[in-house]
Every structure is written in C-alpha cells, then in structure tokens.
Scaffold this active site. Structure first.
Site, short mmCIF file in Angstrom:
data_model
loop_
_atom_site.label_atom_id
_atom_site.label_comp_id
_atom_site.label_asym_id
_atom_site.label_seq_id
_atom_site.Cartn_x
_atom_site.Cartn_y
_atom_site.Cartn_z
CB THR A 1 -8.22 -0.36 3.43
OG1 THR A 1 -7.84 -1.71 3.72
CG2 THR A 1 -7.00 0.55 3.48
CE LYS B 1 -5.57 -2.13 6.26
NZ LYS B 1 -5.55 -2.74 4.87
CB THR C 1 -0.13 -8.70 9.69
OG1 THR C 1 -1.44 -8.27 9.36
CG2 THR C 1 0.59 -7.58 10.37
CD GLU D 1 -10.72 -7.05 0.40
OE1 GLU D 1 -10.25 -5.91 0.47
OE2 GLU D 1 -10.54 -7.81 -0.56
CG ASN E 1 -10.77 -7.57 -3.91
OD1 ASN E 1 -9.78 -6.90 -3.63
ND2 ASN E 1 -11.34 -8.37 -3.04
#
Length: 407
Positions: A153, A179, A190, A276, A402
């Site tokens: 993603t 991921k 995870t 991120e 975000n």
C-alpha cells in the site's frame, strides 16, 4: 543456514502471481495469489485488536478447522474491515472464486486484505482478479516478486527473503513476503505476512514455532503505535522437501525455528525501516536487563517514543528523551546505574553514564545519527537478559501521507 534469492516461491511446490485488478489503485499491481501444488499444514497469528477485519476472522476459522490449506488470495487498497456480514460474505465469495479456478475446496483458501477501513470490496473486480491470478501462476523468482509488489500500500519497497538449511538429509527452504509501512504496532505479528516452506512438520509444531517466534520479531517493531485491524501472519508447509516429518522438538525442529526466525526478523526489520515517511531504521538494544520481559518492555518503549523518533530524524543526540521513555516503560531500574550509547556505521559513542551526560562530541554524535540505520544501546547493569526492538524516525512526510490516505 544460508540466504537464497526469492520469497514465497523459493520453496519447492509453491507458485505465485501478482496482477492489476483496479480494486482501488490504478496502473499498479493490487492482487496477489500464493498457491501450493499439494495441500499444506498451516499456522497463523492474527491481530490483537478487538476490531478484526473480515479476512482475519475467515483465516483464523479456516486454519483452525480446515484439514489443509492450499492457496491464499490477497488484495491491497481496501481492507475489508468494519464491513459487517457483507464483508465476511465477500471472503466466502473470494475463496469460492479461487476454488473454482484452481479446482480445490473453498475451505482450503485463505484471504487477506489491506488498505482503507470501512469500504466494501468491488467483487466484480476481485473475482476477475482471482481468475487472472490463477491463469498466470508460476514458481519463478519473478512471480514471487510480483506477488510481493501487489500486496503493497504505502510501502516504498517490496519485502521478501528466503533461506535454506538441512533437515533429515534434505535441503529445506523457508521463504516469505510481507507488507507494512503504516498502522504498524503488532501485538501478534505483522500487517500482512506470508511464509512458505517445503518442510514436512506437524501442524502443532508449526503453530508452536510461529507463535513463539513472533514475540521477538514482529512483536518487537513499531512505526506509529497503531495496531491494525488486519494483522495476519500465515505459514504454509507442504512437505515437498522430502524430509522425515518433524513430530517432536529434535535437532531438525530447532534448525527450522532458526530459519523461521531469520525470515521473520528480516521481514520485520524491513517493515520498520520502510515506515511511512521514514529516513532511518531506528533500533534499540537493551542488554544486561534483569529479565527478558523487562528487556522487551524497555526496548519497545524507546522505539515507540514520538519525541525520540523525532530526535532521530533531526540527528539530535537528545538522550533525555531516551531516559524518559525508559522511565515510563513500567520496568524498574536505577537510572544512576545504566549506560547509553549511540552506534551506526559511522561509529559508536557513549552519551550517558553515572546518572549524567558524558563529555561526548555533539558533532560526532550527529554524524553517527545521520546514517540510515541508527542503534541505541541501553546497558541496564542488572542481569543477563537482552532484547532488541525496531522502529523508524518520525518525519514530516508521515503526517503528509496519513493526512490524505483515503484520497
């Protein structure tokens, strides 16, 4: 044990595929399939979040009740979380589509989703994607890589690893992909992870090995302190290596546990480093703690501290934030006794001793903190226990990503 190229297709008998199904994203792969040519023993660990996505409920049921598992279908972009009975029905529909395409029972198909919470899956695109995946399954390195890319993603890199070792005179392979970049604070495993192995092992020992290993691998990472609704880690073992089935905790079992740990730890660290907006993997090693539980608690407290993560981003040797995070962790210790160090590929420096800062060079500390992998070493001076936790720095880009994730 040695590292080999590949991920989920490295083990014998496993195939994979990744395709563009336009579930939410455009012009990128967003659906993956992992398939074993023979039935598999399966083990899994799942999110501790009370709010569990429909695929989590489905997979947990199937692993516990189905005689075997043979395929996994994954989509990215939409999480199928908080979607009610319809969301669960879509899991059934996805599994049925895979069962028809692969000519296997529907209850041996697992499903997984990742992405935006609250949206329903576009089932016309999902079922078309399943058909496309089944038609292009291959056992190649490229096919495994395409599957790893399709489950991403906000990840910036695909994550896969494989290792080999000897068991019962046979070469055994353990490979995996995962991921995860945001909403990462696992309390079981995870974001999404899939491990394949050709070892022959009992279902009970496979589950025991997995459940024990996540404690010091995936449970020791954090990006942002948020435990996902979709966390899923599945291990499939098809026995194609031809080793005598492992039914007791012998030497072969220990070697398998070591290989599984290497795969899980490698994937976990890749996830933490790809947080991120991150610019650095932030590692905390706690040594000489009174016990293992305290060591884990202390290490995780430091890598979860937003202030410390921000200091790492700024290459600022603000050791007071580390002391603060240790102090509110809940573990008991004497702050006058512990010692703190920063280390990276640029060197190692002691920053705290005897209850106060050392006479360290700020310039040298900044140089050490400017590397892509930064480690804080905390010497508790209390015992022999140790633990390591992994996180990342906190950057401007984390907020940007975000703030508009749903758009």
């Amino acid at each position: 044990m040695e590292h080999v190229k590949g991920g989920v297709t490295a083990a014998k008998g496993f195939m994979a595929a990744g395709v563009e199904a336009n579930v939410k994203y455009k012009n990128r792969k967003d659906m993956a399939m992992v398939y074993s040519q023979v039935p598999c023993k399966a083990a899994g660990v799942f999110t501790s979040n009370v709010v569990k996505a429909a695929p989590v409920v489905w997979d947990r049921e199937k692993i516990n009740t189905s005689p075997y598992i043979q395929a996994v279908v994954v989509n990215s972009g939409i999480a199928n979380a908080c979607t009610g009975r319809q969301g669960y029905a879509y899991c059934q529909e996805t599994a049925d589509a895979a069962a028809g395409a692969l000519q296997i029972p529907g209850d041996c198909v697992l499903v997984a989703s990742t992405g935006v919470i609250g949206m329903q899956l576009p089932m016309d695109k999902i079922t078309a994607g399943v058909a496309a995946l089944a038609g292009c399954l291959k056992d190649t390195l490229e096919a495994g890589t395409q599957a790893a890319e399709a489950i991403m993603t906000t990840d910036t890199i695909s994550k896969q690893v494989a290792v080999q070792f000897e068991a019962g005179g046979k070469t055994v392979t353990v490979g995996g992909m995962s991921k995860g970049s945001g909403m990462i604070h696992p309390n079981m495993c995870t974001m999404l992870g899939f491990v394949t192995t050709d070892i022959a092992i009992s279902k009970e020992l496979l589950q025991e090995a997995l459940s024990a290993d996540v404690v010091d691998t995936f449970n020791m990472i954090s990006v942002d302190g948020d435990t996902s609704t979709n966390d899923t880690l599945v291990v499939l073992a098809n026995g194609c290596a031809g080793n005598p089935e492992i039914t007791e905790k012998n030497e072969d079992y220990l070697h398998f546990c070591q290989a599984l740990h290497e795969v899980n730890e490698t994937l976990a660290k890749m996830m933490a480093g790809d947080g991120e907006g991150a610019t650095a993997l932030f590692e905390t090693k706690v040594i000489h703690a009174a016990n293992k539980e305290d060591a884990r608690t202390l290490a995780k407290s430091v890598i979860c501290s937003s202030l410390t993560k921000a200091a790492i981003f700024g290459h600022d040797a603000n050791w007071g934030r580390i002391l603060c995070a240790l102090g509110y962790s809940g573990a008991s210790f004497d702050p006058e006794a512990i010692e703190l160090f920063f280390e990276s590929s640029a060197g190692r420096i002691q920053i705290y001793k005897d209850g106060q800062a050392t006479d360290y060079s700020e310039e040298e500390a900044t140089k050490i903190l400017s590397c892509p992998v930064v480690t804080v070493v905390v010497d508790m001076k209390m015992g022999e226990a140790q633990a390591t936790a992994w996180g990342c720095d906190l950057t401007y880009d984390y907020v940007k990503i975000n703030a508009d994730y749903r758009s």
